[in-house]
Design an enzyme around this catalytic site. Structure first.
Site, PDB file in Angstrom:
ATOM      1  N   PRO A 132       0.219  -0.816   0.241  1.00  0.00           N
ATOM      2  CA  PRO A 132       0.270   0.117  -0.020  1.00  0.00           C
ATOM      3  C   PRO A 132       0.979   1.199   0.181  1.00  0.00           C
ATOM      4  O   PRO A 132       1.006   2.320  -0.938  1.00  0.00           O
ATOM      5  CB  PRO A 132      -0.812  -0.029   1.781  1.00  0.00           C
ATOM      6  CG  PRO A 132      -0.991  -1.391   1.722  1.00  0.00           C
ATOM      7  CD  PRO A 132       0.514  -1.812   1.177  1.00  0.00           C
ATOM      8  N   ARG A 284     -17.165   7.066 -42.142  1.00  0.00           N
ATOM      9  CA  ARG A 284     -17.228   7.590 -41.661  1.00  0.00           C
ATOM     10  C   ARG A 284     -17.693   9.599 -42.402  1.00  0.00           C
ATOM     11  O   ARG A 284     -16.871  10.098 -43.293  1.00  0.00           O
ATOM     12  CB  ARG A 284     -17.546   8.447 -40.367  1.00  0.00           C
ATOM     13  CG  ARG A 284     -17.938   9.787 -39.262  1.00  0.00           C
ATOM     14  CD  ARG A 284     -19.427   9.333 -39.093  1.00  0.00           C
ATOM     15  NE  ARG A 284     -19.453  10.623 -38.573  1.00  0.00           N
ATOM     16  CZ  ARG A 284     -21.072  10.519 -38.104  1.00  0.00           C
ATOM     17  NH1 ARG A 284     -22.051   9.293 -38.575  1.00  0.00           N
ATOM     18  NH2 ARG A 284     -21.245  11.567 -37.266  1.00  0.00           N
ATOM     19  N   HIS A 354     -13.231   9.274 -33.863  1.00  0.00           N
ATOM     20  CA  HIS A 354     -14.778   8.148 -33.862  1.00  0.00           C
ATOM     21  C   HIS A 354     -15.312   9.259 -33.674  1.00  0.00           C
ATOM     22  O   HIS A 354     -16.736   9.066 -33.267  1.00  0.00           O
ATOM     23  CB  HIS A 354     -14.391   6.934 -32.853  1.00  0.00           C
ATOM     24  CG  HIS A 354     -14.415   5.724 -33.604  1.00  0.00           C
ATOM     25  ND1 HIS A 354     -12.922   5.452 -33.293  1.00  0.00           N
ATOM     26  CD2 HIS A 354     -14.638   4.975 -33.746  1.00  0.00           C
ATOM     27  CE1 HIS A 354     -12.923   4.101 -33.981  1.00  0.00           C
ATOM     28  NE2 HIS A 354     -13.660   4.154 -33.735  1.00  0.00           N
ATOM     29  N   GLY A 355     -15.178  10.157 -33.078  1.00  0.00           N
ATOM     30  CA  GLY A 355     -16.338  11.922 -32.823  1.00  0.00           C
ATOM     31  C   GLY A 355     -16.696  11.527 -31.911  1.00  0.00           C
ATOM     32  O   GLY A 355     -16.076  10.559 -30.860  1.00  0.00           O
ATOM     33  N   GLY A 356     -17.830  11.520 -31.857  1.00  0.00           N
ATOM     34  CA  GLY A 356     -18.807  11.233 -30.188  1.00  0.00           C
ATOM     35  C   GLY A 356     -19.360   9.612 -29.879  1.00  0.00           C
ATOM     36  O   GLY A 356     -19.242   9.798 -28.828  1.00  0.00           O
ATOM     37  N   GLU A 379       4.844  -2.294 -14.324  1.00  0.00           N
ATOM     38  CA  GLU A 379       6.049  -2.843 -14.518  1.00  0.00           C
ATOM     39  C   GLU A 379       6.838  -1.984 -15.036  1.00  0.00           C
ATOM     40  O   GLU A 379       8.340  -1.338 -15.340  1.00  0.00           O
ATOM     41  CB  GLU A 379       6.608  -3.475 -15.919  1.00  0.00           C
ATOM     42  CG  GLU A 379       5.871  -4.459 -16.335  1.00  0.00           C
ATOM     43  CD  GLU A 379       6.234  -5.478 -15.043  1.00  0.00           C
ATOM     44  OE1 GLU A 379       6.347  -5.985 -14.514  1.00  0.00           O
ATOM     45  OE2 GLU A 379       5.235  -6.590 -15.605  1.00  0.00           O
ATOM     46  N   THR A 381       7.076   2.741 -13.729  1.00  0.00           N
ATOM     47  CA  THR A 381       6.152   4.138 -14.174  1.00  0.00           C
ATOM     48  C   THR A 381       7.085   5.006 -15.525  1.00  0.00           C
ATOM     49  O   THR A 381       8.647   4.376 -15.100  1.00  0.00           O
ATOM     50  CB  THR A 381       5.646   5.062 -13.569  1.00  0.00           C
ATOM     51  OG1 THR A 381       7.170   5.659 -12.606  1.00  0.00           O
ATOM     52  CG2 THR A 381       4.671   4.364 -12.318  1.00  0.00           C
TER      53      THR A 381
HETATM   54  C1  LIG Z   1      -3.837  -2.614 -12.541  1.00  0.00           C
HETATM   55  C2  LIG Z   1      -2.350  -2.680 -11.954  1.00  0.00           C
HETATM   56  C3  LIG Z   1      -2.265  -4.233 -11.979  1.00  0.00           C
HETATM   57  C4  LIG Z   1      -0.863  -4.140 -11.096  1.00  0.00           C
HETATM   58  N1  LIG Z   1      -0.519  -5.129 -10.658  1.00  0.00           N
HETATM   59  C5  LIG Z   1       1.231  -5.433 -10.502  1.00  0.00           C
HETATM   60  C6  LIG Z   1       1.441  -6.831 -10.101  1.00  0.00           C
HETATM   61  O1  LIG Z   1       0.617  -7.722 -10.794  1.00  0.00           O
HETATM   62  N2  LIG Z   1       2.818  -7.306  -8.870  1.00  0.00           N
HETATM   63  C7  LIG Z   1       2.762  -5.805  -7.988  1.00  0.00           C
HETATM   64  O2  LIG Z   1       4.065  -5.725  -7.369  1.00  0.00           O
HETATM   65  N3  LIG Z   1       2.671  -4.759  -8.245  1.00  0.00           N
HETATM   66  C8  LIG Z   1       1.623  -4.441  -9.488  1.00  0.00           C
HETATM   67  N4  LIG Z   1       0.936  -3.106  -9.748  1.00  0.00           N
HETATM   68  C9  LIG Z   1       1.820  -1.922  -8.691  1.00  0.00           C
HETATM   69  C10 LIG Z   1       2.443  -1.424 -10.138  1.00  0.00           C
HETATM   70  O3  LIG Z   1       3.785  -2.224 -10.174  1.00  0.00           O
HETATM   71  C11 LIG Z   1       3.104   0.190  -9.303  1.00  0.00           C
HETATM   72  O4  LIG Z   1       1.515   0.913  -9.082  1.00  0.00           O
HETATM   73  C12 LIG Z   1       3.721   1.337  -9.972  1.00  0.00           C
HETATM   74  O5  LIG Z   1       5.478   0.449  -9.590  1.00  0.00           O
HETATM   75  C13 LIG Z   1       3.634   2.520  -9.396  1.00  0.00           C
HETATM   76  O6  LIG Z   1       3.928   2.587  -8.183  1.00  0.00           O
HETATM   77  P1  LIG Z   1       2.834   3.768  -7.191  1.00  0.00           P
HETATM   78  O7  LIG Z   1       1.457   2.914  -7.168  1.00  0.00           O
HETATM   79  O8  LIG Z   1       3.296   2.888  -5.676  1.00  0.00           O
HETATM   80  O9  LIG Z   1       3.911   5.010  -7.606  1.00  0.00           O
HETATM   81  P2  LIG Z   1       4.377   5.269  -6.243  1.00  0.00           P
HETATM   82  O10 LIG Z   1       5.574   4.709  -6.627  1.00  0.00           O
HETATM   83  O11 LIG Z   1       4.291   6.061  -5.607  1.00  0.00           O
HETATM   84  O12 LIG Z   1       4.646   6.786  -7.601  1.00  0.00           O
HETATM   85  C14 LIG Z   1       3.645   7.654  -7.766  1.00  0.00           C
HETATM   86  C15 LIG Z   1       4.228   9.118  -8.913  1.00  0.00           C
HETATM   87  O13 LIG Z   1       5.472   9.435  -8.537  1.00  0.00           O
HETATM   88  C16 LIG Z   1       6.843   9.092  -9.909  1.00  0.00           C
HETATM   89  N5  LIG Z   1       7.720   9.055  -8.729  1.00  0.00           N
HETATM   90  C17 LIG Z   1       8.114   7.839  -8.333  1.00  0.00           C
HETATM   91  N6  LIG Z   1       9.644   7.967  -7.178  1.00  0.00           N
HETATM   92  C18 LIG Z   1      10.067   8.696  -8.233  1.00  0.00           C
HETATM   93  C19 LIG Z   1      11.457  10.040  -8.372  1.00  0.00           C
HETATM   94  N7  LIG Z   1      12.468   8.924  -7.916  1.00  0.00           N
HETATM   95  N8  LIG Z   1      11.399  10.333  -9.617  1.00  0.00           N
HETATM   96  C20 LIG Z   1      10.339  10.926 -10.010  1.00  0.00           C
HETATM   97  N9  LIG Z   1       9.221  10.672 -10.702  1.00  0.00           N
HETATM   98  C21 LIG Z   1       9.117   9.751  -9.381  1.00  0.00           C
HETATM   99  C22 LIG Z   1       6.181   7.876 -10.388  1.00  0.00           C
HETATM  100  O14 LIG Z   1       6.514   7.406 -11.814  1.00  0.00           O
HETATM  101  C23 LIG Z   1       4.376   8.516 -10.404  1.00  0.00           C
HETATM  102  O15 LIG Z   1       4.211   9.159 -11.241  1.00  0.00           O
HETATM  103  C24 LIG Z   1      -0.114  -2.937 -10.299  1.00  0.00           C
HETATM  104  C25 LIG Z   1      -0.386  -1.690 -10.385  1.00  0.00           C
HETATM  105  C26 LIG Z   1      -1.766  -1.576 -11.162  1.00  0.00           C
HETATM  106  C27 LIG Z   1      -2.573   0.026 -11.288  1.00  0.00           C
END
Ligand SMILES: Cc1cc2nc3c(=O)[nH]c(=O)nc-3n(C[C@H](O)[C@H](O)[C@H](O)COP(=O)(O)OP(=O)(O)OC[C@H]3O[C@@H](n4cnc5c(N)ncnc54)[C@H](O)[C@@H]3O)c2cc1C
Length: 401
Positions: A132, A284, A354-356, A379, A381
């Site tokens: 979390p 279209r 696709h418009g509306g 994997e 961001t």
């Molecule tokens: C649908 C879904 C499926 C997922 N499945 C899995 C799974 O199977 N197993 C698993 O382990 N995880 C899973 N995840 C988790 C996912 O890997 C994380 O959500 C992702 O790594 C981002 O972590 P966070 O959400 O805690 O964002 P945060 O780490 O809190 O980041 C928030 C923002 O801050 C930016 N940020 C963070 N650190 C820095 C930095 N040093 N410099 C600049 N910017 C930064 C990030 O790019 C982002 O924009 C899943 C997530 C989703 C939404």
């Protein structure tokens, strides 16, 4: 009909596998995907079909009952599947990462125990790093394992497990202080545990609870869950590789191939968006002609197709580099970054074309529009990819003055 995203130099076997998967996608996935997605329904029939095709064992070595195929073959199959429905590729992705981690890092007993069942799709994998309070910053993990005789006792909460409910084997990354004195670098005091469980929700094993599905804006059908460990007892022989303290590296290795996989998903979704856009643009009519005949729309199509081609080329390059046995973190990071950004842009352009009607749930592009953002996050961001790319560039281009 596909002219874009061709891959040169494939073997006959690769071409045959891809043709089979593409045919399956066209017949069994595309016609039902949007309806299942709207109902947030698990695509059991599709999963059973993919099991039969051997997709769950694509990269598992033949000696363990898999097809022993390359990362490239796997990624091209994922691209096809995501073209049909991204959620289905999500069902396969975590399974593939866990199988890969077992193949690379498992003990002989662990490989023999898990890989044949994974190849058959009987055992299905999920992997769990996020909590979390953290996603990007894996070194901040707080879940903990403490040794107790021949077992470890695990406590903590995990977040965002793709396939958390449907899987029966979860690779869980936790902190394990045993043998690692205080002050040890965080990434050297982490361990991956192979946690077997019943599928479903609630208490799926003593000390292990999967509370329920997280309600998401897209990426539906596939279940995404939390995982709560409260005195969960795991035998010592279920430490991945048999030695504690290696979990961080094992997970990062898994995520690296996972990045090629996410890039492939971005390519597949973008291709589908292009197909939908180019088709709609010719049907279209406005101001007396098909909108495809307006230069502004043709330019959009040109940009979309160029992005589809570029992302595909980078994804293929990253997969081939890994297959050749070379380090591919730079290429995988670039491919994942570019393919996910381009995917979002191509989907948005197809939506605009696709418009509306793009806003109506009757049109497939509405679903793609809600699915593409997930690829910007999973994997790692975009910011995390850029950190990896930037660091590697500074290694390669070290100032010599
Ligand atoms: C649908 C879904 C499926 C997922 N499945 C899995 C799974 O199977 N197993 C698993 O382990 N995880 C899973 N995840 C988790 C996912 O890997 C994380 O959500 C992702 O790594 C981002 O972590 P966070 O959400 O805690 O964002 P945060 O780490 O809190 O980041 C928030 C923002 O801050 C930016 N940020 C963070 N650190 C820095 C930095 N040093 N410099 C600049 N910017 C930064 C990030 O790019 C982002 O924009 C899943 C997530 C989703 C939404």
């Amino acid at each position: 009909m596909a002219r874009l995203a061709q891959t040169h130099g494939l073997t006959d076997v690769q071409q045959e596998i891809l043709a089979t998967v593409r045919d399956f996608v066209d017949k069994e996935i595309i016609p039902v995907a949007t309806e299942l997605e709207h109902r947030d329904e698990y695509p059991q029939q599709i999963v059973d079909g993919l099991k039969e095709l051997g997709v769950f064992g694509l990269m598992i070595p033949e000696e363990y009952g898999g097809l022993g195929e390359s990362l490239l073959t796997y990624a091209l199959c994922v691209e096809e599947i995501a073209r049909g429905w991204m959620s289905v590729s999500g069902i396969i992705n975590t399974h593939f990462i866990v199988a890969y981690m077992l193949k690379q890092h498992g003990t002989q007993e662990q490989k023999e125990h898990f890989l044949p069942r994974m190849a058959a799709g009987e055992t299905r994998g999920a992997f769990s790093m996020s909590e979390p309070g953290l996603g990007s910053d894996v070194s901040a993990i707080t879940s903990k394992a403490v040794k107790d005789g021949d077992e470890y006792v695990l406590n903590g909460q995990k977040m965002w497990l793709t396939n958390g409910g449907t899987s029966t084997l979860v690779a869980v990354l936790v902190r394990s202080d045993e043998g690692h004195p205080e002050g040890t670098a965080p990434h050297k005091s982490m361990t991956t545990f192979l946690v077997e469980k019943e599928p479903g929700f609630g208490e799926v094993r003593p000390g292990l609870t999967i509370p329920g599905k997280i309600d998401k804006m897209g990426y539906k059908g596939v279940d995404t869950t939390e995982l709560i460990m409260d005195g969960l007892r795991i035998p010592a022989n279920r430490v991945l590789g048999g030695v504690t303290g290696r979990g961080f590296y094992q997970m990062m290795d898994g995520v690296e191939v996972g990045r090629v996989n996410v890039a492939a998903r971005g390519c597949g979704v973008a291709q589908r968006a292009f197909e939908l856009g180019v088709s709609y643009a010719q049907q279209r009519h406005t101001f007396g002609k098909a909108i495809a005949q307006h230069q502004a729309i043709q330019f959009k199509l040109a940009e979309m197709a160029t992005k589809v081609e570029a992302a595909h080329a980078m994804m293929v390059n990253a997969a081939r580099k890994k297959d050749s046995g070379e380090r591919n973190d730079l290429e995988a990071g670039m491919a994942k970054y570019l393919a996910s950004e381009y995917c979002k842009e191509v989907v948005e352009d197809a939506f605009r074309i696709h418009g509306g009607y793009g806003f109506s749930k009757e049109y497939e592009i509405e679903r793609l529009y809600r699915e593409a953002p997930m690829l910007l996050i999973g994997e790692g961001t975009a910011e995390i990819q850029k950190m990896i790319i930037g660091r590697r560039l500074l290694e390669e281009y070290r100032f010599q003055g």
